[in-house]
Design a protein around this motif. Structure first.
Motif, PDB file in Angstrom:
ATOM      1  N   CYS A 293      -4.518  -5.772   7.932  1.00  5.72           N
ATOM      2  CA  CYS A 293      -3.406  -6.014   7.117  1.00  5.72           C
ATOM      3  C   CYS A 293      -2.887  -7.464   7.462  1.00  5.72           C
ATOM      4  N   PRO A 294      -2.963  -8.232   6.551  1.00  7.98           N
ATOM      5  CA  PRO A 294      -2.696  -9.735   6.637  1.00  7.98           C
ATOM      6  C   PRO A 294      -0.955  -9.849   6.874  1.00  7.98           C
ATOM      7  N   PHE A 295      -0.224  -8.809   6.717  1.00  7.17           N
ATOM      8  CA  PHE A 295       1.057  -8.826   6.961  1.00  7.17           C
ATOM      9  C   PHE A 295       1.528  -8.264   8.627  1.00  7.17           C
ATOM     10  N   SER A 296       0.509  -7.879   9.146  1.00  5.83           N
ATOM     11  CA  SER A 296       0.500  -6.889  10.164  1.00  5.83           C
ATOM     12  C   SER A 296       1.384  -7.891  11.592  1.00  5.83           C
ATOM     13  N   PRO A 297       0.925  -9.212  11.672  1.00 14.23           N
ATOM     14  CA  PRO A 297       1.560  -9.821  12.616  1.00 14.23           C
ATOM     15  C   PRO A 297       3.116 -10.100  12.421  1.00 14.23           C
ATOM     16  N   ARG A 298       3.418  -9.824  11.118  1.00 16.48           N
ATOM     17  CA  ARG A 298       5.198 -10.040  11.002  1.00 16.48           C
ATOM     18  C   ARG A 298       5.811  -8.663  10.804  1.00 16.48           C
ATOM     19  N   CYS A 299       5.042  -7.714  10.738  1.00 18.00           N
ATOM     20  CA  CYS A 299       5.483  -6.351  10.375  1.00 18.00           C
ATOM     21  C   CYS A 299       6.091  -5.531  11.518  1.00 18.00           C
ATOM     22  N   PRO A 300       7.326  -5.031  11.491  1.00 19.40           N
ATOM     23  CA  PRO A 300       7.983  -4.245  12.631  1.00 19.40           C
ATOM     24  C   PRO A 300       7.393  -2.877  12.427  1.00 19.40           C
ATOM     25  N   MET A 301       6.618  -2.413  11.479  1.00 22.91           N
ATOM     26  CA  MET A 301       6.039  -1.077  11.682  1.00 22.91           C
ATOM     27  C   MET A 301       4.715  -0.892  11.807  1.00 22.91           C
ATOM     28  N   ALA A 302       3.846  -2.263  12.243  1.00 25.22           N
ATOM     29  CA  ALA A 302       2.457  -2.404  12.350  1.00 25.22           C
ATOM     30  C   ALA A 302       2.103  -1.563  13.632  1.00 25.22           C
ATOM     31  N   GLN A 303       0.914  -0.799  13.508  1.00 25.99           N
ATOM     32  CA  GLN A 303       0.260   0.228  14.457  1.00 25.99           C
ATOM     33  C   GLN A 303      -1.134  -0.398  14.471  1.00 25.99           C
ATOM     34  N   GLU A 304      -1.905   0.301  15.533  1.00 25.68           N
ATOM     35  CA  GLU A 304      -3.100  -0.036  15.802  1.00 25.68           C
ATOM     36  C   GLU A 304      -4.171  -0.089  14.541  1.00 25.68           C
ATOM     37  N   ILE A 305      -3.921   0.900  13.613  1.00 25.90           N
ATOM     38  CA  ILE A 305      -4.741   0.857  12.182  1.00 25.90           C
ATOM     39  C   ILE A 305      -4.446  -0.229  11.415  1.00 25.90           C
ATOM     40  N   CYS A 306      -3.242  -0.880  11.410  1.00 18.98           N
ATOM     41  CA  CYS A 306      -2.963  -2.100  10.717  1.00 18.98           C
ATOM     42  C   CYS A 306      -3.716  -3.286  10.965  1.00 18.98           C
ATOM     43  N   ASP A 307      -3.877  -3.392  12.397  1.00 16.44           N
ATOM     44  CA  ASP A 307      -4.971  -4.623  12.700  1.00 16.44           C
ATOM     45  C   ASP A 307      -6.307  -4.420  12.599  1.00 16.44           C
ATOM     46  N   ALA A 308      -6.911  -3.152  12.349  1.00 17.70           N
ATOM     47  CA  ALA A 308      -8.090  -2.776  12.146  1.00 17.70           C
ATOM     48  C   ALA A 308      -8.708  -2.851  10.862  1.00 17.70           C
ATOM     49  N   GLU A 309      -7.664  -2.442   9.901  1.00 21.94           N
ATOM     50  CA  GLU A 309      -8.252  -1.750   8.592  1.00 21.94           C
ATOM     51  C   GLU A 309      -7.183  -2.357   7.395  1.00 21.94           C
ATOM     52  N   GLU A 310      -7.531  -3.038   6.558  1.00 22.75           N
ATOM     53  CA  GLU A 310      -6.675  -3.583   5.496  1.00 22.75           C
ATOM     54  C   GLU A 310      -6.276  -2.386   4.395  1.00 22.75           C
ATOM     55  N   PRO A 311      -5.144  -1.941   4.226  1.00 23.53           N
ATOM     56  CA  PRO A 311      -4.917  -0.844   3.303  1.00 23.53           C
ATOM     57  C   PRO A 311      -5.080  -1.371   1.837  1.00 23.53           C
ATOM     58  N   ALA A 312      -5.607  -0.273   1.256  1.00 21.71           N
ATOM     59  CA  ALA A 312      -5.813  -0.408  -0.307  1.00 21.71           C
ATOM     60  C   ALA A 312      -4.501  -0.402  -1.224  1.00 21.71           C
ATOM     61  N   LEU A 313      -4.471  -1.034  -2.236  1.00 18.03           N
ATOM     62  CA  LEU A 313      -3.318  -0.634  -3.053  1.00 18.03           C
ATOM     63  C   LEU A 313      -3.255   0.643  -3.879  1.00 18.03           C
ATOM     64  N   GLU A 314      -2.399   1.530  -3.533  1.00 24.35           N
ATOM     65  CA  GLU A 314      -2.441   3.091  -3.540  1.00 24.35           C
ATOM     66  C   GLU A 314      -1.383   3.438  -4.428  1.00 24.35           C
ATOM     67  N   PRO A 315      -1.334   4.541  -5.150  1.00 25.07           N
ATOM     68  CA  PRO A 315      -0.022   4.870  -5.850  1.00 25.07           C
ATOM     69  C   PRO A 315       0.920   5.490  -4.527  1.00 25.07           C
ATOM     70  N   THR A 316       2.220   5.450  -5.045  1.00 22.43           N
ATOM     71  CA  THR A 316       3.367   5.958  -4.181  1.00 22.43           C
ATOM     72  C   THR A 316       4.073   6.926  -4.891  1.00 22.43           C
ATOM     73  N   THR A 317       5.164   6.411  -5.275  1.00 20.33           N
ATOM     74  CA  THR A 317       6.171   7.189  -6.023  1.00 20.33           C
ATOM     75  C   THR A 317       5.618   7.819  -7.294  1.00 20.33           C
ATOM     76  N   ASP A 318       4.915   7.339  -7.775  1.00 21.47           N
ATOM     77  CA  ASP A 318       3.994   7.550  -9.083  1.00 21.47           C
ATOM     78  C   ASP A 318       2.972   6.890  -9.352  1.00 21.47           C
ATOM     79  N   GLY A 319       2.026   7.184 -10.438  1.00 23.22           N
ATOM     80  CA  GLY A 319       0.879   6.451 -10.748  1.00 23.22           C
ATOM     81  C   GLY A 319       1.143   4.921 -10.775  1.00 23.22           C
ATOM     82  N   LEU A 320       1.987   4.416 -11.449  1.00 20.79           N
ATOM     83  CA  LEU A 320       2.262   3.132 -11.698  1.00 20.79           C
ATOM     84  C   LEU A 320       2.790   2.127 -10.717  1.00 20.79           C
ATOM     85  N   HIS A 321       3.241   2.870  -9.665  1.00 24.32           N
ATOM     86  CA  HIS A 321       4.111   2.183  -8.545  1.00 24.32           C
ATOM     87  C   HIS A 321       2.897   2.141  -7.318  1.00 24.32           C
ATOM     88  N   LYS A 322       2.315   1.267  -7.026  1.00 22.74           N
ATOM     89  CA  LYS A 322       1.418   1.188  -6.059  1.00 22.74           C
ATOM     90  C   LYS A 322       1.797   0.230  -4.823  1.00 22.74           C
TER      91      LYS A 322
END
Length: 361
Positions: A293-322
């Motif tokens: 994840c490109p935000f990982s170096p600045r992110c307080p929530m960053a964990q090991e997976i964040c440095d290894a794998e960039e997350p995809a844009l996925e639905p969250t609260t509903d199908g239109l909110h990603k």
């Protein structure tokens, strides 16, 4: 603003799919835009926000076909049933202005200093329509009146340097709508203008949209502008869309730490406080980007997976909110102060000195 749902983009006026823009450089390949996708419904206003260098303007220049020849552009940009990336320069010239118009950030780079502004608007009209010059000049005066320029008959005879910054920006808006385009792209239209003039420019944009019925892409780093103008919002970071949704989704239920940080860094009038909540560090270089994840170096929530794998844009609260975050569900109900350290005004210089990669605790 208009209410837009999942049916709105069933027949979009503009569709951008997996748009990628790269520039070769001595240091490596600059990945300016990485897989941007969106659909723009008729009459809709899409707000695009992000820090400088996030790829907002490059995306729009790619749509307009105004990138330098060295740019490597991939993906599809569908408008009126055609992929704009496959059109010749002559064909794109017919699209610019009549189909898609752009309002640039600095009006002095768009206006010719040696011609009256009325003549420049008239020229935009005659470039796409077979009308007499006197008819085009009359329409130019009407357009100046439409964008709320006082005494338009007189102003049409004046040169750009005789107008204020806000008036020049409204002249550029008049040129943009001269041929009633279906899409207007406004790139930071209120930057470097004071609050009162900003309101006048936004009012002119709203009048232009109502007159033409055009859809609009509104690019800005001012979340206040987005809140009052947009129907949907895309948040960009390091060339990629990291969150997308309605205005309410982004402002009230953000699911990406970067979005939450942007909201927390804004001064608020409804809460008395002498402390801001900045995002420490700086955006990453988009040259030869590392994995994760490109935000990982600045992110307080960053964990090991964040440095290894960039997350995809996925639905969250509903199908239109990603959102593009491995831990988006954990942001439910959280405030910016829960993640980022607030700082007093006296600490601003110290925060600016934090090096990229250093995280708040």
């Amino acid at each position: 603003m208009t209410s837009f749902d999942s049916q709105t983009t069933a027949d979009p006026v503009l569709s951008v799919e997996d748009l990628t823009v790269q520039f070769p450089s001595d240091d490596g390949l600059v990945q300016a835009v990485r897989g941007v996708t969106y659909q723009l419904g008729r009459g809709e206003v899409l707000g695009v926000v992000g820090e400088s260098g996030s790829g907002k303007s490059v995306t729009s220049l790619a749509i307009m076909g105004l990138l330098p020849r060295t740019a490597r552009v991939k993906g599809t940009i569908n408008f009126r049933g055609r992929n704009l990336l496959e059109l010749s320069e002559k064909e794109m010239t017919r699209v610019r202005g009549s189909g898609i118009a752009m309002v640039f950030q600095d009006p002095m780079t768009s206006l010719n200093p040696v011609y009256p502004v009325g003549d420049q608007i008239a020229e935009a009209i005659t470039a796409h329509h077979d009308v007499r010059k006197d008819v085009a000049r009359k329409q130019a005066v009407e357009l100046l009146d439409l964008v709320r320029i006082p005494n338009p008959q007189q102003r049409a005879t004046e040169y750009p340097h005789q107008l204020s910054g806000g008036m020049r920006q409204r002249v550029v808006i008049a040129i943009a709508i001269a041929n009633r385009p279906e899409v207007i792209i406004a790139d930071e239209p209120t930057t470097a203008l004071d609050v009162t003039v900003q309101a006048q420019v936004l009012d002119a944009l709203q009048a232009a949209k109502q007159e033409t019925g055009a859809a609009m892409v509104l690019i800005t780093h001012d979340l206040g502008v987005i809140a009052g103008q947009a129907d949907r919002v895309q948040v960009m970071y390091a060339g990629k869309v990291v969150e997308a949704g309605t205005v309410d989704d982004i402002f009230y239920t953000p699911r990406m730490p970067y979005t939450l940080g942007l909201l927390g860094s804004l001064p608020r009038l409804d809460i008395k406080t002498d402390r801001l909540t900045p995002i420490a560090g700086s955006p990453p270089s988009v040259v030869n980007m590392p994995p994760g994840c490109p935000f990982s170096p600045r992110c307080p929530m960053a964990q090991e997976i964040c440095d290894a794998e960039e997350p995809a844009l996925e639905p969250t609260t509903d199908g239109l909110h990603k959102a593009a975050c491995h831990f988006s569900d954990e942001l439910a109900g959280r405030e910016a102060t829960d993640l980022f350290n607030p700082t007093s005004v006296d600490d601003v210089d110290a925060v600016a000195a934090v090096t990229p990669g250093e995280k708040t605790e």
